[in-house]
Design an enzyme around this catalytic site. Sequence first.
Site, mmCIF file in Angstrom:
data_model
loop_
_atom_site.group_PDB
_atom_site.id
_atom_site.type_symbol
_atom_site.label_atom_id
_atom_site.label_comp_id
_atom_site.label_asym_id
_atom_site.label_seq_id
_atom_site.Cartn_x
_atom_site.Cartn_y
_atom_site.Cartn_z
ATOM 1 C CG HIS A 169 82.417 25.773 16.495
ATOM 2 N ND1 HIS A 169 82.899 26.318 15.316
ATOM 3 C CD2 HIS A 169 81.466 24.870 16.131
ATOM 4 C CE1 HIS A 169 82.259 25.776 14.292
ATOM 5 N NE2 HIS A 169 81.386 24.894 14.760
ATOM 6 C CB SER A 170 85.537 24.022 14.578
ATOM 7 O OG SER A 170 86.119 23.449 13.438
ATOM 8 C CG LEU A 171 91.791 24.502 15.483
ATOM 9 C CD1 LEU A 171 92.509 23.181 15.686
ATOM 10 C CD2 LEU A 171 92.514 25.352 14.441
ATOM 11 C CG HIS A 179 81.689 22.523 11.173
ATOM 12 N ND1 HIS A 179 81.926 21.567 12.140
ATOM 13 C CD2 HIS A 179 82.728 23.418 11.260
ATOM 14 C CE1 HIS A 179 83.055 21.854 12.775
ATOM 15 N NE2 HIS A 179 83.557 22.969 12.266
#
Length: 424
Positions: free
Chosen positions: A282-284, A386
């Site tokens: 997830h994300s980075l 997010h």
Amino acid sequence: MSQLLFLRRFFFLFCFIIRISCTGVFESVIKSSENVPDKVNVKLQHVFHYGLNEDSISYYRLDVAKKSVYAESESKLPLKMKKGYSVHLKDQSRDALTDYRYKSMKGIYSEANSPADLWEQEAIVIPDITDKETIYSLGKMSYNAYQKIPFDGDWLDLGPDWNITPPEGFGWEEDGLRGHVFSNDDNSTIIIAMKGTSIFGIGRGTSQKDRVNDNLLFSCCCARVSWAWSTVCGCYKNTYTCSQTCLEDEVQDDSRYYSASLDIFYSVKELYPDAQIWLTGHSLGGATAALMGLSFGIPTVTFEAPGDRMAARRLHLPMPPGLPDEESLVWHFGHNADPIYLGKCTGPTSLCWAGGYAMESTCHTGQECLYDVVKDKGWHLSITHHRMQTVLNDVIDAYEKLPDCSHTPNCVDCYLWEFPDDDS
């Protein structure tokens, strides 16, 4: 369909047909796939951590005590799979990967031109991205990758007993990169879930190093967005002008997450040399997983990951000639109320700006699988959407069906900027 995309499709199809009928462009390696299971269940086996302090780089592996994890069958994470194929470098050693990237940096190789004998086509099993339960399971793994070890917070279905590879009592709060490794009963399927960004309560434990890596990978020029900002590298040359050579040197430094992610991959590959590996995050963590997936032709499913195409090009990752983007094995799940996924978490009024993040990249590799939560739920653009827990509970689980996945053509990152090489 654009003319360029049509030509790439035609060239790849032509290469594939020639491969079957005569000598071929790609060498083909077909593993036995007659007995590919329709579904497997996986559980946590290891946690890898690379500490990336300024004065040293440390690595630890934590092995999970089998008796304490997922004792109940319903706690296992189900994955539906199907047959697919991967086109990747024939030699996947670190030396071969380094050699390809070096020659790409020097202009010897490019996306459109590299020797045919570098590549092979391999029959593999891939995640069924049309199966909601599979995507939810991968999302759970991505969410779990945030949790501190030993037991902390909202770790899902985790027992208390751990065997810790030395040193005892290792501090998981230090800067570094984490990968959580899940496997099925016979270790034929391995999933590596990469930890994402620790920002505004989204994750835990590595926020300072995350900020540096986020700004290197996803900003146009070292997070040079204002005279008041401290940039994360010295590549800025002038107004909307940034040294491409400098940027490429910075992202490939040994203290960066991409380099550490390669260490995790090779460590897992050494433990499970015959396993089929998938990646998620997830994300980075998702973007890092995607960069690993592109490096080795590995199936990768990400969640709310920032645009990774700019980073992939700066890293000069292996790109099989003629392979269309939509044929790569990377799927980016996200929704249109997440400014990080959309590359819109910028400007003085954004929370990214307040936290010292410049999330400017827009374009993804592979395919995007977009939930229209603005239309369906009335959501507005906000970084609060997010969070992985929000994505799991209020998006993936809440929707009856998964979104369609497709490649976005003609996407442009940092259109105002120029990136000359130092020798140009």
